[in-house]
Design an enzyme around this catalytic site. Structure first.
Site, PDB file in Angstrom:
ATOM      1  N   GLN A  82      66.522 -21.276 -83.543  1.00  0.00           N
ATOM      2  CA  GLN A  82      67.875 -20.799 -83.843  1.00  0.00           C
ATOM      3  C   GLN A  82      67.790 -19.503 -84.652  1.00  0.00           C
ATOM      4  O   GLN A  82      68.815 -18.903 -84.946  1.00  0.00           O
ATOM      5  CB  GLN A  82      68.618 -21.854 -84.675  1.00  0.00           C
ATOM      6  CG  GLN A  82      68.820 -23.170 -83.952  1.00  0.00           C
ATOM      7  CD  GLN A  82      69.424 -24.228 -84.867  1.00  0.00           C
ATOM      8  OE1 GLN A  82      68.802 -24.694 -85.811  1.00  0.00           O
ATOM      9  NE2 GLN A  82      70.651 -24.609 -84.591  1.00  0.00           N
TER      10      GLN A  82
ATOM     11  N   HIS B 140      69.678 -17.861 -80.328  1.00  0.00           N
ATOM     12  CA  HIS B 140      70.672 -16.957 -80.923  1.00  0.00           C
ATOM     13  C   HIS B 140      70.242 -15.494 -80.884  1.00  0.00           C
ATOM     14  O   HIS B 140      70.769 -14.674 -81.624  1.00  0.00           O
ATOM     15  CB  HIS B 140      70.978 -17.393 -82.363  1.00  0.00           C
ATOM     16  CG  HIS B 140      71.543 -18.788 -82.443  1.00  0.00           C
ATOM     17  ND1 HIS B 140      71.436 -19.584 -83.554  1.00  0.00           N
ATOM     18  CD2 HIS B 140      72.214 -19.531 -81.519  1.00  0.00           C
ATOM     19  CE1 HIS B 140      72.020 -20.763 -83.315  1.00  0.00           C
ATOM     20  NE2 HIS B 140      72.483 -20.754 -82.097  1.00  0.00           N
TER      21      HIS B 140
ATOM     22  N   CYS C 126      74.413   3.764 -69.071  1.00  0.00           N
ATOM     23  CA  CYS C 126      75.639   3.301 -68.421  1.00  0.00           C
ATOM     24  C   CYS C 126      76.898   3.480 -69.254  1.00  0.00           C
ATOM     25  O   CYS C 126      77.998   3.164 -68.802  1.00  0.00           O
ATOM     26  CB  CYS C 126      75.483   1.835 -68.016  1.00  0.00           C
ATOM     27  SG  CYS C 126      75.681   0.706 -69.397  1.00  0.00           S
TER      28      CYS C 126
HETATM   29 ZN    ZN Z   1      73.743   0.380 -70.588  1.00  0.00          ZN
END
Ligand code: ZN
Length: 252
Positions: A104, A124, A160
């Site tokens: 975790q 996590h 992106c």
């Molecule tokens: Zn990206």
């Protein structure tokens, strides 16, 4: 049972097991100086409000605050090093006794103790690097910090245009399904499941020991405080993690 009888019992369980799954929580890292975020009262989150995933995505202001926290001295993970508990677990992996560590924690200390990335299942995520939320491109925190200090913000993904965030799973963000599925598979197929330093309060992570037990594994819990699963465990040791595990496994 006395403490030493419990340690002997744990040693016996480890000796006779062939495929151990280790499950770790914050308790294994507090001895490396990383506070337990979820501990009531003492945890950092009682003082600093955690950032919700939806807020991080929708608000540039929240992102700025969040990066500020990360880069301005509140990052206790940056200089933390593995402790005796991490080393004992790494030794069990080296011996081939344990196949994976399900954790975790987001502090990267299992990897820092020498365990290969693919053997650490991080439920996590990981706070030691960042990722684009859209294309998964990895970004190093040092580079982002430099950018943040000179430009006052972390720029969108170069590839992106997506939002960049530390590779942790925030409140309100889904757990990584592939990691979770691998953890479920490992829990179903082990013969001994050892909980180390988790209070087993956070689901679905805390359901893994139950699953292992139902699938026929033995369950041992080593935690400073009692947990809700103590009643179904084959062995419970309430003690400090590093010294106890170090003594049982024979690692300093
Ligand atoms: Zn990206």
């Amino acid at each position: 049972m006395t403490r030493s009888e419990r340690l002997v019992a744990l040693r016996g369980m480890i000796d006779s097991a062939e495929n151990i799954v280790i499950f770790t929580g914050a308790g294994v890292s507090t001895e490396s100086g990383i506070p337990d975020f979820r501990s009531p009262g003492t945890g950092l989150w009682t003082k600093i409000k955690p950032v919700e995933f939806s807020e991080f995505v929708s608000s540039a202001e929240t992102r700025k605050t969040s990066w500020e926290r990360k880069f301005n001295g509140q990052d206790t993970m940056k200089n933390a090093t593995p402790n005796r508990g991490h080393r004992a677990i790494a030794h069990l992996m080296d011996l081939g006794k344990a196949s994976v560590v399900v954790t975790q924690n987001v502090d990267n200390l299992h990897q820092a103790s020498g365990i290969a990335d693919e053997k650490v299942l991080e439920l996590h995520g990981n706070a030691n690097f960042a990722k684009c939320l859209t294309c998964d491109e990895r970004y190093e925190l040092d580079d982002l910090e430099e950018q943040f200090r000179s430009e006052g913000e972390v720029q969108p993904c170069e590839i992106c245009g997506g939002i960049i965030k530390t590779a942790t799973i925030s409140f309100g963000q889904a757990l990584p399904q592939d990691v979770l599925m691998y953890a479920v598979y490992a829990s179903e197929h082990c013969d001994l499941f050892i909980v180390v330093g988790s209070s087993l309060q956070v689901y679905p992570a805390a359901s893994l020991p139950e699953l292992a037990k139902r699938s026929g594994a033995q369950l041992a819990i080593l935690n400073r405080d009692p947990t809700p699963l103590d009643v179904v465990a084959d062995l419970v040791v309430n003690d400090e993690i590093g010294p106890t595990l170090g003594e049982v496994i024979g690692v300093n």
